[in-house]
Enzyme design. Structure first.
Site, short mmCIF file in Angstrom:
data_model
loop_
_atom_site.label_atom_id
_atom_site.label_comp_id
_atom_site.label_asym_id
_atom_site.label_seq_id
_atom_site.Cartn_x
_atom_site.Cartn_y
_atom_site.Cartn_z
N ASP A 37 0.91 -1.17 -0.26
CA ASP A 37 0.06 0.08 -0.11
C ASP A 37 0.85 1.29 0.01
O ASP A 37 1.78 1.36 1.03
CB ASP A 37 -0.95 0.07 1.25
CG ASP A 37 -2.06 1.04 1.18
OD1 ASP A 37 -2.03 1.90 0.59
OD2 ASP A 37 -3.25 0.53 1.78
N THR A 76 -6.88 3.65 -1.89
CA THR A 76 -6.48 2.20 -1.78
C THR A 76 -7.71 1.26 -2.11
O THR A 76 -7.29 0.15 -2.75
CB THR A 76 -6.50 2.05 0.04
OG1 THR A 76 -5.45 2.92 0.51
CG2 THR A 76 -6.23 0.47 0.36
N LYS A 158 -5.51 -3.92 5.86
CA LYS A 158 -6.81 -3.12 5.85
C LYS A 158 -7.96 -4.00 5.46
O LYS A 158 -7.54 -4.99 4.34
CB LYS A 158 -6.73 -1.74 4.82
CG LYS A 158 -5.70 -0.80 5.16
CD LYS A 158 -5.69 0.22 4.23
CE LYS A 158 -4.59 1.22 4.54
NZ LYS A 158 -4.54 2.09 3.52
N ASP A 159 -9.30 -3.69 5.63
CA ASP A 159 -10.07 -4.64 5.44
C ASP A 159 -10.39 -4.43 3.74
O ASP A 159 -10.79 -5.36 3.22
CB ASP A 159 -11.50 -4.36 6.14
CG ASP A 159 -11.83 -2.93 6.45
OD1 ASP A 159 -11.61 -2.00 5.25
OD2 ASP A 159 -12.48 -2.43 7.21
N ARG A 160 -10.31 -3.06 3.42
CA ARG A 160 -10.83 -2.84 1.89
C ARG A 160 -9.57 -3.53 1.16
O ARG A 160 -10.03 -3.97 -0.06
CB ARG A 160 -10.87 -1.53 1.73
CG ARG A 160 -9.59 -0.69 2.14
CD ARG A 160 -10.03 1.13 1.99
NE ARG A 160 -8.91 1.87 2.42
CZ ARG A 160 -8.91 2.16 3.55
NH1 ARG A 160 -9.78 2.13 4.58
NH2 ARG A 160 -8.19 3.32 3.70
N ASP A 289 1.86 2.44 3.62
CA ASP A 289 0.92 3.59 3.67
C ASP A 289 0.70 4.34 4.84
O ASP A 289 0.62 5.62 4.93
CB ASP A 289 -0.64 2.98 3.18
CG ASP A 289 -1.38 4.14 2.96
OD1 ASP A 289 -1.47 4.88 1.95
OD2 ASP A 289 -2.51 4.13 3.77
N HIS A 293 1.76 8.34 5.17
CA HIS A 293 0.70 9.27 5.50
C HIS A 293 1.28 10.08 6.81
O HIS A 293 1.02 11.28 7.17
CB HIS A 293 -0.61 8.81 5.91
CG HIS A 293 -1.43 8.43 4.89
ND1 HIS A 293 -1.76 9.33 3.98
CD2 HIS A 293 -1.74 7.29 4.29
CE1 HIS A 293 -2.45 8.93 3.00
NE2 HIS A 293 -2.72 7.73 3.25
N HIS A 335 -1.35 2.04 -5.30
CA HIS A 335 -1.12 3.50 -5.61
C HIS A 335 0.13 4.02 -5.12
O HIS A 335 0.90 3.13 -4.47
CB HIS A 335 -1.96 4.56 -4.95
CG HIS A 335 -2.35 4.44 -3.41
ND1 HIS A 335 -1.37 4.75 -2.79
CD2 HIS A 335 -3.39 3.63 -2.86
CE1 HIS A 335 -1.82 4.53 -1.48
NE2 HIS A 335 -3.17 4.02 -1.55
N HIS A 477 -2.22 10.88 -0.88
CA HIS A 477 -2.03 10.47 -2.30
C HIS A 477 -3.54 10.59 -3.02
O HIS A 477 -4.17 11.48 -2.24
CB HIS A 477 -1.67 8.93 -2.54
CG HIS A 477 -2.51 8.02 -1.43
ND1 HIS A 477 -3.80 7.76 -1.78
CD2 HIS A 477 -2.15 7.72 -0.58
CE1 HIS A 477 -4.05 6.80 -0.69
NE2 HIS A 477 -3.48 6.92 0.22
#
Length: 543
Positions: A37, A76, A158-160, A289, A293, A335, A477
């Site tokens: 990520d 994401t 991450k769940d997604r 990720d 961030h 990404h 991003h």
């Protein structure tokens, strides 16, 4: 016996036509698909000479340096939706991490990409995880339809990430949630390895972590920046107080935990060894990720994180080797990311800046109200860039007037590169060809879904960070520019010769390429991606 074998091979060589291509190896028994990520191709290029373990090994296969998450909304959820479906967000329906739905029955009109909003009490912040919004099958779904014995397994930070890579027909799906790994598959038996992993993670979080010792390459990147009075970033080394789960999540420890759980599931489920069909393991590694961030992409923190991840990935691959599994690996990212503008300016990027506070939907809406007399609110405050939505109470001629005034306000701002209406995007043909040459409206069109996208789409100019006042992240991003779109794509299998490829490809090409490796027929007319030719051991079907 050696002589007999040599004689047999010599005889075969004598009768075989000289131009016959070598036979493709049998399909692997386990596909391992890994997403980092927020891992741009820029970061891969910069750090590649310093990788010595897992990433160095995978870079010994076929490397595409110019892979593209070709759509504009480089977030994401849409990014992960492209990797194993062969489709861009315009077809997957995953246009962003969240979108507005004015028809939603609940008061919260924001829909999270991986939620089932029909569950009573579910909100976009406190949701029930589901794959219902993913409109297309994943490779794991197709494999299970072709080989019912296939196991489709996902582990992610991450769940997604887990949901979008594994899809609808999943045997095990585990993702990070505050202090451990959880699942949305209530009917699935809980593997013993998950309970053991969560217990080990709890002990780790409860134990203070001393600062890592940076090697000279990372220490050279240590320069502190203080942004709006927040704790300085740029020279951190992941020292962590006991009990700080958020600090655990934004550190190399998190990805190490995800890889350890993935390895445990390989062992407990005997992945890659069963007779029922090939298995697929999706791994979404999220620490890069969170580090990006929290600290930006250009400092000591990202350096330490990537070198640690390289070592942990090496250990994971060595474990698969010890299991004597015939496996192949594909690695990419959802990404890229943009560094903090404060550091970018010190490195010669003079136009790096944070977004003008005047570009918030609230202030743009107030400006339009003053110009037109249309009562506000004009825009629903879903975000500051990307898909933006007019308030549903504005209708008729006033809605067209408001939209035109909003578009004009954004287009007139010096930090805005482009703003497109929903009608303009709907009239734009779906893009094809080299993704590096797509226009801005083509990039936005690849993210466009008429049912979920906004009334307009706003893009900032290059090097403008869409974070003004710092309340959480210092960097992010989500832009249509190549620092967010361009990602590495790697294919590796034991025995594959090293090959560096410079052509521009898309992440949607990964699924049909892996399908060809398995011998799985994927209808090329039904997806956006294409099978990538010239990869050793993978024979694409005739077009």
């Amino acid at each position: 016996m050696r002589g007999l074998t040599a004689l047999t091979l010599a005889c075969v060589a004598t009768v075989a036509p000289a131009q016959s291509p070598p036979l493709a190896p049998p399909p692997p028994r386990l596909l391992v698909v890994i997403s980092f990520d927020q891992f741009s191709a820029d970061l891969f290029d910069e750090y590649r000479p310093h990788f010595t373990a897992g990433l160095d090994r995978l870079a010994g296969g076929t490397v595409f340096r110019n892979g593209y998450q070709s759509h504009a909304t480089t977030e994401t959820c849409p990014g992960h939706s492209t990797i194993l479906t062969g489709d861009r967000p315009a077809r997957t329906g995953i246009v962003s991490n969240a979108w507005g739905d004015r028809t939603a029955a609940r008061a919260d009109k924001t829909i999270y990409c991986a939620e089932d909003e029909s569950v009573p009490g579910s909100t976009s912040d406190n949701y029930t995880v589901s794959a219902k919004h993913l409109r297309v099958p994943t490779l794991g779904d197709l494999m299970k339809a072709r080989w019912p014995g296939t196991r489709n397994v996902a582990v992610a930070g991450k769940d997604r990430s887990a949901v979008m890579m594994s899809g609808h027909k999943v045997d095990q799906r585990w993702y990070w949630d505050r202090t451990g790994f959880v699942t949305d598959l209530s009917a699935a038996p809980v593997p013993a390895s998950v309970a053991a992993a969560n217990a080990a993670i709890a002990r780790e979080i409860a134990t203070a972590q001393p600062a890592l010792v940076p090697p000279p390459f990372c220490a050279a990147k240590a320069q502190q920046f203080t942004i709006e009075g927040r704790p300085p970033v740029g020279a951190g080394a992941f020292a962590r107080e006991a009990g700080k789960s958020s600090a655990f999540r934004a550190s190399p420890e998190a990805d190490a935990a995800a890889l350890a759980l993935a390895a445990s599931l390989v062992r407990e489920m005997n992945l890659g060894k069963a007779a029922g069909g090939p298995d697929i393991l999706s791994i979404g590694l999220a620490a890069t990720d969170y580090v990006g961030h929290t600290y930006g992409t250009g400092g000591q923190e990202m350096c330490l994180n990537l070198l640690s991840l390289d070592r942990d990935l090496g250990d994971f691959l060595a474990y698969l080797d010890s299991r004597e599994i015939d496996y192949s690996v594909a690695l990419t990212a959802d990404h890229g990311g943009l560094d903090i503008p404060e550091r970018m300016r010190t490195r010669g990027v003079a136009d790096a800046a944070r977004i003008d506070p005047a570009l918030t939907p609230k202030l743009i809406g107030e400006q339009v109200t003053r110009q037109t007399g249309i009562a506000g609110p004009i825009l629903v405050d879903e975000g500051v860039i990307g898909d933006l939505y007019l308030d549903s109470k504005i209708s008729g001629a006033n809605r067209r007037r408001a939209l035109n005034a909003v578009l004009a306000a954004y287009r007139a701002h010096p930090q805005v590169a482009a703003a497109f209406s929903k009608d303009e995007l709907a009239r734009t043909p779906s893009p094809s060809g080299n993704p590096s040459t797509w226009t801005l409206i083509q990039r936005a069109r690849a993210s466009f879904d008429p049912d979920r996208s906004g009334d307009l789409y706003v893009m900032l100019k290059q090097n403008i960070t869409p974070i003004g006042h710092i309340t959480g992240s210092v960097a992010t991003h989500g832009s249509p520019w190549d620092y967010d779109r361009r990602v590495p794509i790697l294919f590796w299998r034991s025995g594959m010769a090293a090959s560096d490829r410079g052509e521009a490809i898309e992440t949607v090409d990964i699924m049909p390429t892996l399908g060809a490796q398995l011998g799985l027929v994927v209808d090329p007319a039904g997806i956006d991606g294409k099978c990538l030719t010239g990869i050793q051991g993978i024979a694409c079907p005739p077009r």
